[in-house]
Design a protein around this motif. Structure first.
Motif, PDB file in Angstrom:
ATOM      1  N   UNK A  94     -54.751  61.644  -1.364  1.00  0.00           N
ATOM      2  CA  UNK A  94     -55.572  61.853  -0.177  1.00  0.00           C
ATOM      3  C   UNK A  94     -56.373  63.151  -0.266  1.00  0.00           C
ATOM      4  N   UNK A  95     -57.418  63.239   0.536  1.00  0.00           N
ATOM      5  CA  UNK A  95     -58.294  64.401   0.487  1.00  0.00           C
ATOM      6  C   UNK A  95     -57.522  65.668   0.846  1.00  0.00           C
ATOM      7  N   UNK A  96     -57.801  66.744   0.114  1.00  0.00           N
ATOM      8  CA  UNK A  96     -57.060  67.991   0.328  1.00  0.00           C
ATOM      9  C   UNK A  96     -57.983  69.188   0.138  1.00  0.00           C
ATOM     10  N   UNK A  97     -57.598  70.287   0.753  1.00  0.00           N
ATOM     11  CA  UNK A  97     -58.294  71.556   0.631  1.00  0.00           C
ATOM     12  C   UNK A  97     -58.160  72.101  -0.781  1.00  0.00           C
ATOM     13  N   UNK A  98     -59.289  72.524  -1.377  1.00  0.00           N
ATOM     14  CA  UNK A  98     -59.281  73.029  -2.736  1.00  0.00           C
ATOM     15  C   UNK A  98     -59.744  74.460  -2.874  1.00  0.00           C
ATOM     16  N   UNK A  99     -59.785  75.193  -1.782  1.00  0.00           N
ATOM     17  CA  UNK A  99     -60.178  76.591  -1.840  1.00  0.00           C
ATOM     18  C   UNK A  99     -61.559  76.843  -1.261  1.00  0.00           C
ATOM     19  N   UNK A 100     -61.910  78.115  -1.192  1.00  0.00           N
ATOM     20  CA  UNK A 100     -63.233  78.510  -0.705  1.00  0.00           C
ATOM     21  C   UNK A 100     -64.268  78.226  -1.787  1.00  0.00           C
ATOM     22  N   UNK A 101     -65.425  77.759  -1.369  1.00  0.00           N
ATOM     23  CA  UNK A 101     -66.521  77.454  -2.298  1.00  0.00           C
ATOM     24  C   UNK A 101     -67.244  78.758  -2.647  1.00  0.00           C
ATOM     25  N   UNK A 102     -66.653  79.506  -3.572  1.00  0.00           N
ATOM     26  CA  UNK A 102     -67.171  80.840  -3.890  1.00  0.00           C
ATOM     27  C   UNK A 102     -68.564  80.785  -4.500  1.00  0.00           C
ATOM     28  N   UNK A 103     -68.858  79.725  -5.254  1.00  0.00           N
ATOM     29  CA  UNK A 103     -70.177  79.609  -5.876  1.00  0.00           C
ATOM     30  C   UNK A 103     -71.270  79.519  -4.822  1.00  0.00           C
ATOM     31  N   UNK A 104     -71.068  78.659  -3.825  1.00  0.00           N
ATOM     32  CA  UNK A 104     -72.079  78.521  -2.783  1.00  0.00           C
ATOM     33  C   UNK A 104     -72.127  79.764  -1.901  1.00  0.00           C
ATOM     34  N   UNK A 105     -70.986  80.376  -1.646  1.00  0.00           N
ATOM     35  CA  UNK A 105     -70.980  81.612  -0.865  1.00  0.00           C
ATOM     36  C   UNK A 105     -71.813  82.687  -1.556  1.00  0.00           C
ATOM     37  N   UNK A 106     -71.642  82.822  -2.870  1.00  0.00           N
ATOM     38  CA  UNK A 106     -72.422  83.806  -3.620  1.00  0.00           C
ATOM     39  C   UNK A 106     -73.907  83.468  -3.571  1.00  0.00           C
ATOM     40  N   UNK A 107     -74.220  82.173  -3.652  1.00  0.00           N
ATOM     41  CA  UNK A 107     -75.621  81.754  -3.584  1.00  0.00           C
ATOM     42  C   UNK A 107     -76.234  82.082  -2.230  1.00  0.00           C
ATOM     43  N   UNK A 108     -75.416  82.067  -1.193  1.00  0.00           N
ATOM     44  CA  UNK A 108     -75.868  82.425   0.155  1.00  0.00           C
ATOM     45  C   UNK A 108     -75.956  83.935   0.356  1.00  0.00           C
ATOM     46  N   UNK A 109     -75.490  84.714  -0.636  1.00  0.00           N
ATOM     47  CA  UNK A 109     -75.502  86.161  -0.494  1.00  0.00           C
ATOM     48  C   UNK A 109     -74.324  86.708   0.289  1.00  0.00           C
ATOM     49  N   UNK A 110     -73.267  85.912   0.401  1.00  0.00           N
ATOM     50  CA  UNK A 110     -72.066  86.380   1.096  1.00  0.00           C
ATOM     51  C   UNK A 110     -71.294  87.305   0.156  1.00  0.00           C
TER      52      UNK A 110
END
Length: 259
Positions: free
Chosen positions: A186-202
């Motif tokens: 079943x679908x499960x949490x796999x962590x924070x999407x660090x790649x997209x966060x970095x792309x957003x400048x977070x």
């Protein structure tokens, strides 16, 4: 002035912008508006209720503004709104809304790969990617910068928060909060999407705060309600943390991996 093939079938009532390229065997109905600089490849159908912005590319076999596949549809006048700078690849289907005055909305700079289906009354933000064969059921809401891998199925009435990624082959029936990766059966949490966060400048500090917030949500032995209160009291405030809290507080379906 647009370059329109004489072999295209276009209702004279349709409004076509400047500098468009419309290839042979395109079919465009009368209650349609197409902005400047669009490229419409052969065998595309653009149907009544479509309102398309500028500089979109619609590839072969796609159907835009298709009638909703919804038993509640009684033929009402509704719309399919497409923004600017979208790439819609082969055999994509986007349905217009079900009820009178309703809207299916696709934002700006999205990439819909071959075989994607966006159903009635869906609202998609900007800069999203839909992988091969992804299917979005009716009444879903998708934030900015969401990535769907191939063959994802999002069931009706669910939401995906901005900056999240859904891994290939995933089917889900609950909300996916912002900035995370989910997948599996079943679908499960796999962590924070660090790649997209970095792309957003977070920045890295805020990414760590997001990681700690989601540890409380997904790994803590508490309800979502209690996890929200813990985030408010334990995690440093930021626009991203506020976004997470708003999303969690407004869920109606519940979130993935939580009852």
């Amino acid at each position: 002035m647009s370059d329109i093939s004489p072999k295209a079938e276009i209702d004279p009532r349709a409004k076509i912008g400047d500098n468009c390229k419309i290839f042979p065997f395109v079919y465009i109905e009368g209650d349609v508006e197409i902005g400047d600089g669009c490229i419409i490849f052969p065998f595309v159908s653009i149907l009544n209720g479509t309102r398309m912005g500028g500089h979109n590319k619609i590839h072969q076999g796609s159907v835009i503004g298709a009638l909703p596949q919804d038993f509640d549809f009684k033929g009402e006048k509704s719309e399919c709104i497409i923004g600017h700078n979208n790439i819609i690849r082969e055999n994509v289907v986007i349905n217009r809304a079900t009820h009178y005055g309703g809207k299916t909305i696709i934002g700006n700079a999205n990439f819909l790969m071959e075989g994607t289906h966006i159903s009635h009354d869906v609202c998609v933000g900007d800069q999203c990617v839909f992988g091969y064969g992804t299917k979005i059921a009716g009444d879903c809401e998708i934030g900015n910068g969401v990535i769907f891998s191939s063959s994802v199925i999002e069931n009706a009435g669910t939401r995906v928060g901005e900056g999240s990624m859904i891994q290939a082959g995933t089917t889900f029936s609950k909300d996916v909060p912002p900035y995370i990766v989910v997948g599996g059966v079943p679908v499960a949490y796999g962590g924070v999407n660090k790649t997209m966060c970095a792309a957003y400048g977070i920045d890295e500090k805020t990414i760590k705060h997001l990681t700690n917030a989601y540890r409380l949500v997904f790994l803590g032995q508490t309800s979502v309600f209690d996890a929200i209160n813990q985030i408010k009291s334990q995690i440093a405030d930021s626009p991203e943390i506020k976004n997470v809290i708003r999303f969690l507080e407004s869920t109606e379906k519940g979130i993935v991996t939580k009852l």
